[in-house]
Structures are given as structure tokens and as C-alpha cells.
Design an enzyme around this catalytic site. Structure first.
Site, PDB file in Angstrom:
ATOM      1  CD  GLU A  94      22.577  37.361  -3.380  1.00  0.00           C
ATOM      2  OE1 GLU A  94      21.846  37.754  -2.450  1.00  0.00           O
ATOM      3  OE2 GLU A  94      23.455  38.044  -3.885  1.00  0.00           O
ATOM      4  CD  GLU A 106      18.093  32.881  -6.191  1.00  0.00           C
ATOM      5  OE1 GLU A 106      18.463  33.338  -5.085  1.00  0.00           O
ATOM      6  OE2 GLU A 106      17.164  33.365  -6.854  1.00  0.00           O
ATOM      7  CB  CYS A 144      21.810  42.472   0.705  1.00  0.00           C
ATOM      8  SG  CYS A 144      22.725  41.293  -0.198  1.00  0.00           S
ATOM      9  CB  SER A 190      19.091  36.719  -5.389  1.00  0.00           C
ATOM     10  OG  SER A 190      18.994  35.808  -4.328  1.00  0.00           O
ATOM     11  CE  LYS A 232      19.247  45.928   5.690  1.00  0.00           C
ATOM     12  NZ  LYS A 232      18.948  44.640   5.044  1.00  0.00           N
ATOM     13  CD  GLU A 276      15.121  44.095   4.651  1.00  0.00           C
ATOM     14  OE1 GLU A 276      16.019  44.721   5.246  1.00  0.00           O
ATOM     15  OE2 GLU A 276      15.349  43.108   3.930  1.00  0.00           O
ATOM     16  CD  GLU A 290       7.231  41.082   2.151  1.00  0.00           C
ATOM     17  OE1 GLU A 290       6.151  41.577   2.537  1.00  0.00           O
ATOM     18  OE2 GLU A 290       8.019  41.661   1.390  1.00  0.00           O
ATOM     19  CB  CYS A 305      26.216  49.124   4.099  1.00  0.00           C
ATOM     20  SG  CYS A 305      25.231  47.935   3.194  1.00  0.00           S
TER      21      CYS A 305
END
Lengths: 590, 160
Positions: free
Chosen positions: A285, A288, A311, A331, A370, A373, A378, A515
Site C-alpha cells: 500500500e 502504491e 484493510c 488501494s 471478516k 470477506e 475473488e 479494530c
């Protein structure tokens, strides 16, 4: 000057600022009035006080009726009694009535032992449910991350408040009327078909077992008991500063070593750290970010700034649903959890000569989203996911209890190498502002080619909902924006969308505090000071680390040298980056 | 019965009603009232479109629609039948009357016959207690009804 009000509570004389509620005034002198529907995240501007449950009623001299203390403001000369017989009997009746339309399967409820209604019944000494009558019956709604068991809903509407006010997601609303009234979705569709982003803050807010996370502990136990499988675990940075609370330890206790030992005792073959992948995330990141800034400064009009962190899976779902025109702004770096999975199932599995099918990657996360996720299409290779199972901090605590482990007495253990080595920069991923601070530490040194004198960027820290700061990159001012909580994210993004503010980089976390205040963390029951203590512990964790910059992690350097090549290079891009999808079709209103 | 289509004409109707109410989220009940008045009912697509116009979550719109019995998500029939269940009608046997409408039409309360001709609902008092028990079909009031008249009345409308 603030106008002060003088009053008496339970014989104590006190003065409070005008506007203070009876509940707050009592709390300030250590008198605890029980509450149920009331939910306040101190300092975050979030409060649910419909005054509807009537559990917090108190007696005010001269007033005919009992008054709800969560919502009644103190008046000059008030004489208040918080625990008279009349008050206690009223509270008992209220709880008795709530229980009359509530399932009695408390022994096997996911909220057993943590349930606020159960605690009230216990504290009030209820020994029988006097009222009988119809019970509400709803179909259970099970999504990838959240279970809604509305038979247990007590209509406190705390979930509705966090979903609408705090997160501005608006998936939940009170629907129907009278006995049929319940908190639900539009047209009573499944949560997965609604605008829900799976942030799970409704689960964190629910006082009973109506909303809970999908329990995956059995899947993990099964994998651990399968001799054909190599089962490895990764733990997110926010887990180690909160897990202790589940075992009666003080909020903010750092239990990294004990957690590692517990995971070994549970039978994981290797105990690794998501922090390793957080360092990796910074490499990708950060690179980038610098690339985009450099191209932008060179006048490349195709570059879109700000770059935004990616994230947080609740946040990813949020911008896919509400900001589809910005899909190329965040990102492309995967989250640390998914980067860990990709590295484990490719680089590391190859190294050990295990097939990806025989490797089970378990993640311990402070997060409910999560779970969703790791199930995204993908992140599967031929139907096999990079991360097989994601557990919340609470579920890990449950597993530790299954085995009868005395957590607070465990000796400290150490993570395995190589995927367990990390820096202080990775530790702070668990706090709001932490990801962007970690990225700044690395980006600064890569950009200026100079060593940072001080790695602490105080201007990026804190618990203010929306923060803006400028960091001096050796003469180049870099504008940074930070938001935590999706309502705050919306405020920040709308400013960017309207062109009112310019930022080079933005960090967004879906949960308040980042978090540490995640939906999968031990229930704080609205006591936000616990989240604050976890946040402070995260920074202590950072200060205690010998290495505090991601690009100095020796195992990360080795990984690039041995396997990945360059950050954002071809192989890194293939394994560590992702793309986003337009989910705005689900979004009707906002 | 043809399926509702959120075509441009219907969209324009909704846009106009929203506009007349200042596109204000605070006026959502007035908007729903107005739109139901024009379209007859409030199917999901209409609620989604209203939510978008007023910039509020569709869950909130549905929350209101599902709260007030006045709002309906099923289209009313060409001849909406309302059976009065007010006190006077009740003591004179309106429950039996309602049951007979149900039986003859094969639908329950809040439902519409498949041919779209009749819908059945109940209300509390139309102010014609001296005529109890009372039912309304459209704007027309039928008084001193007995269950054995029901089949004949329905047939009359069916043949119209």
C-alpha cells in the site's frame, strides 16, 4: 459559565451541569441504575435513549409517576430515590413482561452469560415468569457473518441506532406495529439482500441473543481433529489487547504471549501473526501510495487521489454499496488477513510441500465482517479459500474455555517464524489512524530517502471521529484524512466528493476506535472506556517492539528477495492485490 | 392482474409528489399518502424509488408503510369491499358477513381476487350505525346486510 443544578440522589447532595440526565448524575457519584435500551458510546456522539424499556425508572419526590432516568434531565431541588421498593417492583414487572415474550432457551443461547436481560433478571431476583401469552415467532436469518434470531428481540432498538446514526447504513429499521413490531430490513428481506455491510456493530450493540455472529468454532475444532490437515492460525493486532477481558482481566491488558500459548494448546500446528501480513500490506500500500503521489505531482491527470486504505472489510462493502463511482480510489492492496492467506497457501505451503487443500488457514479477528470477506469469490482458488475460517475474539475465548485452559495463568509463548515476525507499525493497525501512521513511517523514508527521527506521529492519533493532519515529507506537505465509524467516513468522503478538501491519503475503519472497537471483540456493553484502554495498549505494544517500521522487518525483506520480487511487482500484484465490485444496486435510499 | 411496472410515467408521478412535499424526509408520510392515492398501492419498487428521492434508507420507508394499516403493498381491486366491524355492526353479526365475503371471494382480509375485481378489507364504523351491519363497495354503502345477500351483490358487480 455552565449553569449548575443542585439535587439529592439517595441522600447524597450534588451539583451537576444543566442538561445532565438523572442516570448520568447518579453515575457520577457511583450509583448504578440498571439500564437496557440505553446505549451510549461516550465521546463518539452516539446515543440510543428512547426511554422505552423503563428498566431505569426512579422515584422523584413530588412526581406521581416513576420517571425514566436515562432520559429525564435533572432539575433544581430534585430529590431522587433510585432503589426504593416501589422502583424495584416496577423494574421487576418490566423485566417480567419482557421475559413473557422471550424464549427461555437461555442455557443454549449464544449470549448466555453475557446477556444484559439475563443479568437484569438475576439482579432483580426474578424466580418465575408470571405472565403468559403469545410469543413472537420469526424465521432465523443467517448470512455469511451475522445471525438474526428475532424471537429474542426486545425492541430496545440499539441495533437500529448504530446501523442508522453511527454507520449511516440504514439496513435496519423498526417495522410493523404492536405485537408484530420488530427491528427488521426493508420488505423483511434477508440481511444479505439488504444494504447491510456486515460491519456487525449491531451485534456488538445487541443486549440479548437476537443478533450474533455465525459460530465457526466447530469448523475449527473439526479441522484440528483431522490428522490429514495442517492447521495454522493468524491473529489480528487488536485481538491481543482485548482477549484478556473474556477471562476477567483488565481492559487494555496485553496478552500476546498468553494468546500464543493458548493457541498452541488448542492444537494449531503453527501459530502465526496477521501482523506479519500487516507489514506486507504497508510495503504494497505504501508503494502504491508513493507511486500515485509521484505520478500526480508529475502532472498525470489519470491518477486519482486520495488513495484510501482497504484493510477493513466493512468499509470495502460500504464503498462498494454507496460510492460505486470511487471504486478505483481505494488501494488495491488486499487486507492483511487475505494477504496472509495468499502467502500461506502459496509461498509457505510450497515451501513445506503441502497442497493448499491440506492446509487450513484460520484467522482470529476482532471483526464480524471478516467472516464474509474470506468467503468472497475473488479470494478462492478452484473453490479453495485463501483463508478457510475467520473467528472473532469472542469465539477464540469460547474455544479456550472448551478446553478448560486457565488463560490468566498461561506462560508467554512466541509466534512461529517466518510468518510470525512483525514490527510496531503492524501492531498499530488495530487502532484508528494506525494503518496510515504505519504507512507514513515507511512512505516517509522511501520518499525522502532519510531516516525518521521519531516514528510516533501524534497528530494522526486520537479518537475524534474525523481527523485531518498534514505530515511534512521533507518539504512536501502530505495531507492525510482519517475517519472511524462509517457515518464519519461518509462525512469525510462527501467533503472529498464535493471537492471541499484535498487529501493525498485517507484511512477509514468501519468500527468506532478502529479494530479495537470491532464487532467481534468482547462485548463492551456501551462502555467505550474499554475501547480506549485497548487503543492505548496497542500503542504500548508498538513502543515495546524492537523494530517499528514495516520495511525493516527482516522476514518481509526475505520474502521479497526470495519470492515476491518488487513491491507492487507482477507476482506481488497477482497475489496481494484485488479489485472491487459495484454493489450499488442494493442501495436504494442513500 | 397485470404486474406493476415502475415506468417513466409512474416515476414522474412519484417525482412530482415528492417535489410537492419539498423532497423532504420529514414529509415521507405525506409522500406515501400522495403516491398511494395516485398509484393505488405501494409496491417495493415504488418504496425504493421514494427512498431514493427523499434520500432516506428504504428500510425506514418500509417501516412506515408496515406500521400504518392505511398503506398497502397489494393493489386494491376494481371494487374494494370494506366490511364494518364497529361496535353496532359487530353486535348485529358483521363477523358472519365478513366470513361470507371471504367464502364467496376465496380471499382473506387485505387480499385481492386474482381477476383484480375485488379486494377485501375491514374498517371501524362508517357512521351508519342505524343500518348495521354495514359494508361498503367502493363509495356505495350497503345496510342491514345478511350473509345470504352477499352472493347476489358480488354477482351484480361481476356482471357490470
Amino acid at each position: 459559565m455552565e449553569t449548575m443544578i443542585a439535587l439529592t440522589i439517595d441522600g447524597h447532595f450534588l451539583q451537576v451541569p444543566k442538561g445532565t440526565t438523572i442516570l448520568e448524575a447518579a453515575k457520577s457519584i457511583g450509583i448504578a441504575i440498571p439500564t437496557l435500551c440505553h446505549y451510549k458510546l461516550e465521546g463518539q456522539g452516539i446515543e440510543n435513549k428512547p426511554g422505552s424499556c423503563r428498566v431505569c425508572v426512579v422515584e422523584v419526590e413530588g412526581s406521581k409517576n416513576l420517571v425514566p432516568s436515562c432520559y429525564t434531565e435533572c432539575k433544581e431541588g430534585m430529590v431522587i430515590h433510585t432503589h426504593t421498593l416501589r422502583v424495584i417492583m416496577a423494574r421487576r414487572t418490566v423485566v417480567d413482561l419482557l421475559l413473557s415474550d422471550h424464549p427461555s432457551d437461555c442455557l443454549v443461547c449464544p449470549q448466555a452469560g453475557k446477556c444484559e436481560l439475563q443479568k437484569l433478571a438475576l439482579d432483580l431476583g426474578l424466580r418465575e415468569i408470571t405472565y403468559s401469552g403469545s410469543k413472537s415467532v420469526y424465521k432465523k436469518d443467517i448470512s455469511a457473518a451475522i445471525i438474526r434470531d428475532m424471537n429474542k428481540c426486545i425492541m430496545c432498538r440499539r441495533c437500529e441506532t448504530v446501523c442508522n446514526q453511527m454507520q449511516t447504513v440504514g439496513a435496519l429499521s423498526a417495522i410493523n406495529r404492536g405485537f408484530e413490531a420488530v427491528v427488521g430490513t426493508a420488505f423483511e428481506q434477508k440481511l444479505e439482500d439488504s444494504t447491510c455491510v456486515m460491519c456487525g456493530q449491531c451485534v456488538q450493540a445487541c443486549p440479548v441473543g437476537a443478533l450474533s455472529e455465525v459460530d465457526n468454532t466447530r469448523d475449527v475444532m473439526k479441522a484440528l481433529n483431522n490428522p490429514k490437515k495442517t492447521v495454522i492460525v493468524q491473529t489480528a493486532p487488536a485481538v491481543r489487547v482485548a482477549l484478556g477481558e473474556e477471562f476477567g482481566m483488565e481492559p487494555g491488558s496485553r496478552v500476546t504471549g498468553k494468546m500464543v500459548t493458548a493457541l498452541r494448546q488448542l492444537g494449531f500446528n503453527y501459530v502465526f501473526d496477521t501482523d506479519f501480513a500487516a507489514d506486507l500490506t504497508i510495503m504494497e500500500e505504501g508503494t502504491e501510495m508513493l507511486d500515485r503521489i509521484a505520478r500526480y505531482q508529475a502532472g498525470d491527470k489519470s491518477v486519482r487521489l486520495p488513495i484510501m486504505t482497504s484493510c477493513c472489510p466493512g468499509w470495502v462493502n460500504f464503498f462498494e454499496t454507496y460510492y460505486p463511482e470511487m471504486l478505483d480510489v481505494p488501494s488495491t492492496a488486499k487486507s492483511p488477513m487475505m494477504m496472509f492467506g495468499a502467502i500461506a497457501k502459496n509461498y509457505w505451503a510450497e515451501k513445506l510441500g503441502i497442497s493448499r487443500e491440506d492446509l487450513v488457514v484460520v484467522a482470529i479477528m476482532p471483526c464480524v465482517a471478516k467472516k464474509y470477506e474470506c468467503k468472497r469469490d475473488e479470494f478462492q482458488v478452484n473453490g479453495n479459500p485463501d483463508v478457510d475460517i475467520s473467528l472473532t475474539t469472542r469465539e477464540l475465548a469460547d474455544m479456550i474455555r472448551y478446553l478448560g485452559i486457565k488463560f490468566d495463568q498461561l506462560p508467554n509463548g512466541e509466534f512461529d517464524r517466518p510468518l510470525g515476525e512483525s514490527t510496531g507499525a503492524a501492531a498499530i493497525f488495530g487502532a484508528t489512524g494506525g494503518v496510515i501512521e504505519a504507512a507514513t513511517r515507511t512512505a516517509y523514508e522511501l520518499y525522502t530517502k532519510k531516516a525518521l527521527g521519531k516514528v510516533d506521529f501524534q497528530q494522526l492519533r486520537g479518537l475524534t471521529g474525523v481527523r485531518e493532519a498534514t505530515v511534512d515529507f521533507d518539504g512536501t506537505p502530505i495531507r492525510i484524512g482519517i475517519a472511524h465509524g462509517l457515518g464519519n467516513a461518509r462525512k469525510l468522503l462527501d467533503k472529498v466528493r464535493k471537492g471541499e478538501e484535498f487529501f493525498h491519503a485517507i484511512e477509514i475503519m468501519a468500527c468506532p476506535g478502529g479494530c479495537v472497537g470491532g464487532a467481534g471483540q468482547p462485548y463492551h456493553h456501551g462502555d467505550f472506556s474499554k475501547v480506549e484502554k485497548r487503543l492505548n495498549a496497542i500503542y504500548e505494544e508498538d513502543s515495546s517492539m524492537p523494530i517499528r517500521k514495516s520495511h525493516e522487518n527482516p522476514y518481509i525483506k526475505q520474502l521479497y528477495k526470495e519470492y515476491l520480487g518488487e513491491p507492487c511487482g507482477e507476482k506481488a500484484h497477482h497475489l496481494l492485490h484485488t479489485h472491487y465490485f459495484d454493489k450499488s444496486k442494493k442501495n436504494y435510499g442513500l | 392482474m397485470c404486474k406493476f411496472e415502475l415506468n417513466d410515467t409512474n416515476k414522474q408521478i412519484i417525482i412530482d409528489v415528492c417535489k410537492a412535499n419539498g423532497n423532504s424526509a420529514g414529509n415521507v408520510i405525506h409522500v406515501l399518502h400522495g403516491v398511494q392515492g395516485k398509484l393505488g398501492y405501494l409496491p417495493a419498487e415504488v418504496q425504493e424509488f421514494i427512498a431514493k428521492q427523499l434520500n432516506i434508507p428504504v428500510s425506514k420507508v418500509y417501516g412506515i408503510v408496515s406500521f400504518y394499516s392505511f398503506f398497502t403493498m397489494t393493489p386494491k381491486g376494481k371494487y374494494p369491499i370494506d366490511v364494518c366491524l364497529g361496535t353496532a355492526c359487530h353486535v348485529r353479526g358483521s363477523d358472519k358477513l365478513l366470513e361470507e365475503f371471504r367464502r364467496q371471494l376465496g380471499i382473506g382480509e387485505g387480499q385481492t381476487t386474482e381477476d383484480g375485481l375485488f379486494s377485501l378489507s375491514t374498517l371501524r364504523c362508517v357512521g351508519a350505525c342505524s343500518l348495521a351491519p354495514v359494508a361498503m363497495i367502493g363509495e356505495k354503502v350497503y345496510g342491514r346486510l345478511t350473509p345470504n345477500q352477499v352472493a347476489g351483490i358480488i354477482a351484480e358487480y361481476r356482471d357490470k
